[in-house]
Enzyme design. Structure first.
Site, mmCIF file in Angstrom:
data_model
loop_
_atom_site.group_PDB
_atom_site.id
_atom_site.type_symbol
_atom_site.label_atom_id
_atom_site.label_comp_id
_atom_site.label_asym_id
_atom_site.label_seq_id
_atom_site.Cartn_x
_atom_site.Cartn_y
_atom_site.Cartn_z
ATOM 1 N N GLU A 96 36.606 9.660 -43.704
ATOM 2 C CA GLU A 96 35.822 8.889 -42.717
ATOM 3 C C GLU A 96 36.258 7.422 -42.757
ATOM 4 O O GLU A 96 36.686 6.861 -41.747
ATOM 5 C CB GLU A 96 34.329 9.025 -43.030
ATOM 6 C CG GLU A 96 33.855 10.485 -42.959
ATOM 7 C CD GLU A 96 32.416 10.629 -42.544
ATOM 8 O OE1 GLU A 96 31.526 10.168 -43.283
ATOM 9 O OE2 GLU A 96 32.176 11.174 -41.459
ATOM 10 N N HIS A 137 28.415 15.712 -50.910
ATOM 11 C CA HIS A 137 29.030 16.565 -49.902
ATOM 12 C C HIS A 137 30.389 15.976 -49.552
ATOM 13 O O HIS A 137 30.719 14.873 -49.977
ATOM 14 C CB HIS A 137 28.151 16.626 -48.641
ATOM 15 C CG HIS A 137 27.986 15.295 -48.023
ATOM 16 N ND1 HIS A 137 26.951 14.436 -48.357
ATOM 17 C CD2 HIS A 137 28.770 14.622 -47.152
ATOM 18 C CE1 HIS A 137 27.110 13.305 -47.693
ATOM 19 N NE2 HIS A 137 28.201 13.379 -46.984
ATOM 20 N N HIS A 185 31.192 12.161 -50.661
ATOM 21 C CA HIS A 185 30.074 11.202 -50.634
ATOM 22 C C HIS A 185 28.992 11.610 -51.621
ATOM 23 O O HIS A 185 28.448 12.720 -51.526
ATOM 24 C CB HIS A 185 29.473 11.157 -49.216
ATOM 25 C CG HIS A 185 30.352 10.485 -48.235
ATOM 26 N ND1 HIS A 185 30.237 10.657 -46.869
ATOM 27 C CD2 HIS A 185 31.381 9.627 -48.411
ATOM 28 C CE1 HIS A 185 31.141 9.922 -46.254
ATOM 29 N NE2 HIS A 185 31.849 9.287 -47.164
ATOM 30 N N HIS A 243 26.849 21.142 -41.266
ATOM 31 C CA HIS A 243 27.672 19.930 -41.060
ATOM 32 C C HIS A 243 28.645 19.753 -42.225
ATOM 33 O O HIS A 243 29.723 19.191 -42.062
ATOM 34 C CB HIS A 243 26.796 18.664 -40.978
ATOM 35 C CG HIS A 243 25.602 18.831 -40.118
ATOM 36 N ND1 HIS A 243 25.699 19.110 -38.769
ATOM 37 C CD2 HIS A 243 24.263 18.814 -40.391
ATOM 38 C CE1 HIS A 243 24.476 19.223 -38.263
ATOM 39 N NE2 HIS A 243 23.592 19.049 -39.218
ATOM 40 N N THR A 299 26.817 8.326 -41.958
ATOM 41 C CA THR A 299 27.897 8.584 -40.986
ATOM 42 C C THR A 299 27.611 9.845 -40.175
ATOM 43 O O THR A 299 28.442 10.288 -39.386
ATOM 44 C CB THR A 299 29.254 8.763 -41.709
ATOM 45 O OG1 THR A 299 29.148 9.904 -42.558
ATOM 46 C CG2 THR A 299 29.620 7.539 -42.511
ATOM 47 N N THR A 300 26.403 10.415 -40.424
ATOM 48 C CA THR A 300 25.967 11.537 -39.592
ATOM 49 C C THR A 300 24.585 11.196 -39.061
ATOM 50 O O THR A 300 23.857 10.419 -39.702
ATOM 51 C CB THR A 300 25.834 12.837 -40.414
ATOM 52 O OG1 THR A 300 24.876 12.619 -41.449
ATOM 53 C CG2 THR A 300 27.155 13.260 -41.018
ATOM 54 N N HIS A 313 33.663 15.470 -46.440
ATOM 55 C CA HIS A 313 34.136 15.464 -45.044
ATOM 56 C C HIS A 313 35.639 15.741 -45.131
ATOM 57 O O HIS A 313 36.305 15.236 -46.048
ATOM 58 C CB HIS A 313 33.903 14.098 -44.391
ATOM 59 C CG HIS A 313 32.461 13.661 -44.402
ATOM 60 N ND1 HIS A 313 31.594 13.844 -43.339
ATOM 61 C CD2 HIS A 313 31.722 13.063 -45.382
ATOM 62 C CE1 HIS A 313 30.404 13.362 -43.648
ATOM 63 N NE2 HIS A 313 30.445 12.898 -44.880
HETATM 64 O O1 LIG Z 1 20.107 13.386 -46.372
HETATM 65 C C1 LIG Z 1 21.122 13.350 -45.706
HETATM 66 N N1 LIG Z 1 22.319 13.668 -46.264
HETATM 67 C C2 LIG Z 1 23.555 13.619 -45.634
HETATM 68 C C3 LIG Z 1 24.202 12.403 -45.366
HETATM 69 C C4 LIG Z 1 25.465 12.465 -44.814
HETATM 70 S S1 LIG Z 1 26.374 11.070 -44.464
HETATM 71 O O2 LIG Z 1 27.724 11.473 -44.199
HETATM 72 O O3 LIG Z 1 25.681 10.368 -43.420
HETATM 73 N N2 LIG Z 1 26.437 10.190 -45.733
HETATM 74 O O4 LIG Z 1 25.665 9.234 -45.795
HETATM 75 O O5 LIG Z 1 27.252 10.475 -46.599
HETATM 76 C C5 LIG Z 1 26.104 13.668 -44.530
HETATM 77 C C6 LIG Z 1 25.440 14.855 -44.788
HETATM 78 N N3 LIG Z 1 26.136 16.059 -44.495
HETATM 79 O O6 LIG Z 1 25.683 17.144 -44.848
HETATM 80 O O7 LIG Z 1 27.233 15.977 -43.869
HETATM 81 C C7 LIG Z 1 24.154 14.848 -45.337
HETATM 82 O O8 LIG Z 1 23.484 16.008 -45.588
HETATM 83 N N4 LIG Z 1 21.081 12.972 -44.428
HETATM 84 C C8 LIG Z 1 19.820 12.742 -43.844
HETATM 85 C C9 LIG Z 1 19.299 13.697 -42.989
HETATM 86 F F1 LIG Z 1 19.972 14.843 -42.803
HETATM 87 C C10 LIG Z 1 18.088 13.473 -42.322
HETATM 88 F F2 LIG Z 1 17.601 14.391 -41.495
HETATM 89 C C11 LIG Z 1 17.387 12.292 -42.550
HETATM 90 F F3 LIG Z 1 16.209 12.065 -41.919
HETATM 91 C C12 LIG Z 1 17.894 11.344 -43.413
HETATM 92 F F4 LIG Z 1 17.213 10.221 -43.616
HETATM 93 C C13 LIG Z 1 19.110 11.572 -44.062
HETATM 94 F F5 LIG Z 1 19.606 10.653 -44.921
HETATM 95 ZN ZN LIG Z 2 28.963 11.869 -45.866
#
Ligand SMILES: O=C(Nc1cc(S(=O)(=O)[N+](=O)[O-])cc([N+](=O)[O-])c1O)Nc1c(F)c(F)c(F)c(F)c1F
Ligand SMILES: [Zn+2]
Length: 257
Positions: free
Chosen positions: A102, A90, A115, A60, A195-196, A92
């Site tokens: 985003e 990471h 982020h 991703h 956001t994912t 986007h």
């Molecule tokens: O660790 C995570 N990191 C993460 C967040 C975003 S994000 O865009 O949503 N963000 O918050 O910045 C984007 C990416 N990315 O690689 O694109 C990420 O790898 N996500 C995450 C997860 F993968 C799970 F399976 C889960 F159970 C959980 F609780 C999580 F929080």
């Molecule tokens: Zn992110």
């Protein structure tokens, strides 16, 4: 599995992740006028003894992971009641000549968005536990705009070259993300979500107002990374890995100085 194409992208995420239609989803558009909150102190990023471990391609984005077994790299202040531990960062981004941030500001997108994902290790025992709590995560968002080369980004774009395929990981030690911060830390803050998928509504967003500048050439190296694994016959360039702004649903956005 979820992704960013027509058949598995943001418009259909709600089928497997109904919270996608929830009341505090991210990203959002930041309107021109945001209420200034004088009680908001400065955000403090204590990354001096930070310990990056590796850089990986999770299909991703490209993620730099940190050792979060102690409080070596934390953020505190601003809207936060506790220090939050840095877990990973990471990016986007868009496609050639297309923006890929985003969050948007008065309807305008930036070329990319960084982020920095942190979790509340004071109240919760693990990242996964924090990630499902309303005050569990704090993500610092930094906009990237195109211009001159960023003097430190090459360390990351060179390492991206090593994690071209989904599932690849390589050592990436001693990187301090402080070198990716803009000159001032004025910010907007609001309550939102990942956001994912799994789109947990557990994020206090802290968006820095000042973008950092990177070159088109450096952004082009982001796009050499693939969504797909080495064993897959389809080679899909990793680009446009962003979700578009979601309904504000009455939330307040606050501005620091
Ligand atoms: O660790 C995570 N990191 C993460 C967040 C975003 S994000 O865009 O949503 N963000 O918050 O910045 C984007 C990416 N990315 O690689 O694109 C990420 O790898 N996500 C995450 C997860 F993968 C799970 F399976 C889960 F159970 C959980 F609780 C999580 F929080
Ligand atoms: Zn992110």
């Amino acid at each position: 599995h979820w992704g960013y194409s027509k058949e598995n992208g943001p418009d259909v995420w709600h089928k497997n992740y109904p919270v996608a239609l929830g009341s505090r989803q991210s990203p959002i558009d930041i309107p021109r006028q945001v209420s200034h909150d004088p009680s908001l102190g400065p955000i403090v990023l204590d990354y001096d003894h930070c310990t990056s471990i590796n850089i990986s391609n999770n299909g991703h984005s490209v993620v730099v992971n940190f050792d979060d077994t102690d409080d070596r790299s934390v953020i505190h202040g601003g809207p936060l009641e506790n220090p939050y531990r840095l877990k990973q960062f990471h990016f986007h981004w868009g496609g050639k000549g297309c923006d890929g941030s985003e969050h948007t500001v008065a309807g305008n997108s930036y070329a990319s968005e960084l982020h920095l994902v942190h979790w509340n290790a004071v109240k919760y025992q693990s990242f996964d536990q924090a990630a499902t709590a309303p005050d569990g995560l704090a993500v610092v968002g930094i906009f990237l705009e195109t211009g001159d080369d960023h003097r430190w980004l090459h360390t990351i774009t060179d390492a991206m070259y090593m994690v071209k395929y989904k599932g690849s990981v390589t050592d990436f030690k001693g990187f301090n993300p402080k070198c990716l911060l803009p000159s001032n830390l004025h910010f907007w803050t609001y309550l939102g979500s990942l956001t994912t998928p799994p789109l947990h509504e557990s994020v206090t967003w802290i968006l820095l107002k000042e973008p950092i500048v990177v070159s088109e050439k450096q952004l082009g190296k982001f796009r050499l990374v693939l969504f797909t694994g080495e064993e897959e016959d389809q080679r899909l360039r990793m680009e446009n890995n962003f979700r578009t702004p979601q309904p504000l649903k009455g939330r307040r956005i606050r501005s620091s100085n």
